[in-house]
Scaffold this motif. Structure first.
Motif, short mmCIF file in Angstrom:
data_model
loop_
_atom_site.label_atom_id
_atom_site.label_comp_id
_atom_site.label_asym_id
_atom_site.label_seq_id
_atom_site.Cartn_x
_atom_site.Cartn_y
_atom_site.Cartn_z
N GLY A 156 0.99 -4.69 -0.66
CA GLY A 156 0.90 -4.13 -2.01
C GLY A 156 0.90 -5.19 -3.11
N HIS A 157 1.67 -6.26 -2.93
CA HIS A 157 1.71 -7.33 -3.93
C HIS A 157 0.32 -7.96 -4.09
CE1 HIS A 157 5.96 -7.34 -4.80
NE2 HIS A 157 6.25 -7.34 -3.51
N THR A 213 0.83 3.70 -7.28
CA THR A 213 2.28 3.64 -7.11
C THR A 213 2.67 3.88 -5.66
OG1 THR A 213 2.60 4.46 -9.37
CG2 THR A 213 4.48 4.60 -7.86
N ILE A 214 2.02 4.85 -5.02
CA ILE A 214 2.32 5.18 -3.63
C ILE A 214 2.06 3.99 -2.72
CG2 ILE A 214 1.61 6.60 -1.66
CD1 ILE A 214 1.13 8.88 -3.66
N PHE A 215 0.94 3.30 -2.92
CA PHE A 215 0.60 2.17 -2.06
C PHE A 215 1.45 0.93 -2.36
CE2 PHE A 215 -3.32 4.58 -1.29
CZ PHE A 215 -3.42 4.42 0.08
N PHE A 216 2.02 0.86 -3.56
CA PHE A 216 2.84 -0.29 -3.89
C PHE A 216 4.30 -0.10 -3.46
CE2 PHE A 216 5.52 -2.77 -6.85
CZ PHE A 216 4.99 -4.03 -6.61
N LEU A 217 4.75 1.14 -3.35
CA LEU A 217 6.15 1.42 -3.03
C LEU A 217 6.66 0.73 -1.76
CD1 LEU A 217 6.64 5.20 -3.99
CD2 LEU A 217 7.74 3.19 -5.03
N PRO A 218 5.86 0.66 -0.65
CA PRO A 218 6.39 0.00 0.55
C PRO A 218 6.82 -1.44 0.34
CG PRO A 218 4.44 1.28 1.09
CD PRO A 218 4.56 1.28 -0.41
N THR A 219 6.23 -2.12 -0.63
CA THR A 219 6.60 -3.52 -0.88
C THR A 219 8.00 -3.64 -1.48
OG1 THR A 219 5.65 -3.57 -3.11
CG2 THR A 219 4.19 -4.08 -1.27
N LEU A 220 8.53 -2.55 -2.00
CA LEU A 220 9.87 -2.57 -2.60
C LEU A 220 10.98 -2.39 -1.57
CD1 LEU A 220 9.18 -0.36 -5.77
CD2 LEU A 220 9.06 -2.84 -5.56
N VAL A 280 -3.51 -13.25 8.19
CA VAL A 280 -4.06 -13.67 6.90
C VAL A 280 -5.44 -13.06 6.66
CG1 VAL A 280 -4.78 -15.62 5.49
CG2 VAL A 280 -2.67 -15.76 6.81
N PRO A 281 -6.41 -13.18 7.60
CA PRO A 281 -7.71 -12.53 7.35
C PRO A 281 -7.62 -11.01 7.21
CG PRO A 281 -7.89 -14.14 9.11
CD PRO A 281 -6.44 -13.96 8.85
N LEU A 282 -6.78 -10.37 8.05
CA LEU A 282 -6.64 -8.92 7.97
C LEU A 282 -6.02 -8.49 6.65
CD1 LEU A 282 -5.44 -8.02 11.59
CD2 LEU A 282 -7.63 -7.44 10.54
N SER A 283 -5.04 -9.25 6.18
CA SER A 283 -4.41 -8.91 4.91
C SER A 283 -5.38 -9.05 3.74
CB SER A 283 -3.17 -9.78 4.67
OG SER A 283 -3.54 -11.15 4.51
#
Length: 298
Positions: free
Chosen positions: A171-172, A109-116, A83-86
């Protein structure tokens, strides 16, 4: 007057009709099962049989169950570090993605893609990357003369490896931080520049304090999510929690008791203990927020 009453009643009826699917779903899929689990936690209910009332025996047995305490330790360990690291990396990444440079939408977009990526696929990918013998990470370390750790194959490295994997999906939270950064008026930064504030001073006195409401939200949601860790460790260990139960998390053990051993009464007791723990932590965060959360205009 009569026409207004009829119109009001008609509006109410139409409103209830449209709200009924959600209300029925809440009743049958959340409320009834939730209150039923309270009763089941005092019984030997096993899905296949109605079970007998045993009072507090399930709760007493839990407190004498070594694997129960091991699962609590693993879950708390994960939450305390993840949690603290995130939050730290989420805020830092959001600040970088908030810079006014060319092509920033592409970087976002690149940094958000892994969350998909589905978590099961993510687990399989990281199992290959962190394989102690054939993994890409240890292969790269070996190329520069470093013997890589066992990662998921070692008891002391398994949970840090899982934390590393979980940070892949921040990413979220970054999107929410970006929204919070966009809500900070430029006038605050301009005033700080006039006073001769450096980048670090502006971050410390303007950005972070005004971002605390968003940090507070992600802290609450991140804590709740950390205590519900399930998919990644379950997929990677096939439900075994290996090595040496270092990957046996609370919800995993709850699931195993309920749907593998059919000890649904036992699992219901675990669920309510988890509910109490999460509620207590959430209440503690809310109480402490009065000291460190700052809202604009207050």
């Amino acid at each position: 007057m009569v026409r207004k009453q009829r119109s009001f009643r008609r509006t109410n009826v139409i409103g209830w009709i449209f709200a009924s699917p959600w209300a029925l779903g809440l009743l049958f899929f959340y409320a009834i099962p939730m209150f039923a689990s309270i009763y089941f936690s005092f019984t030997t209910y096993s899905i296949l049989q109605p079970g007998e009332f045993v009072g507090l025996n399930n709760y007493k047995d839990l407190f004498h169950d070594p694997l129960f305490w091991k699962s609590i330790y693993n879950t708390i360990y994960f939450a305390v570090f993840f949690v603290p690291l995130s939050i730290f990396f989420g805020v830092a990444l959001a600040m970088m993605l908030n810079l006014k440079i060319k092509g920033m939408s592409v970087y976002r977009t690149i940094f958000f893609l892994p969350t998909l990526v589905p978590q099961v696929a993510l687990a399989v990918l990281w199992m290959w990357l962190l394989h102690p013998n054939f993994g890409l990470v240890n292969g790269m370390l070996a190329s520069i003369g470093i013997d890589g750790p066992p990662w998921l194959g070692g008891e002391s490295w398994s949970k840090p490896s899982l934390i590393l994997m979980s940070l892949w999906g921040i990413g979220h939270a970054v999107v929410i931080y970006l929204a919070g950064l966009g809500d900070i008026p430029d006038e605050y930064y301009e005033a700080a520049e006039i006073d001769g504030a450096s980048w670090f001073q502006k971050t410390k006195t303007v950005t972070v304090p005004l971002l605390t409401p968003v940090i507070f939200y992600n802290l609450v949601m991140g804590t709740i999510g950390a205590f519900q860790q399930f998919t990644l460790p379950y997929t990677m260990t096939k439900g075994q929690g290996t090595p040496a139960n270092s990957m046996t998390f609370y919800v995993m053990y709850l699931y195993e008791n309920g749907f593998k051993y059919f000890k649904m009464g036992y699992a219901s007791a675990m669920a309510w203990i988890l509910f109490v723990i999460v509620m207590a932590l959430t209440a503690l965060i809310f109480v402490s927020s009065k000291r460190w959360v700052h809202y604009q205009g207050k």
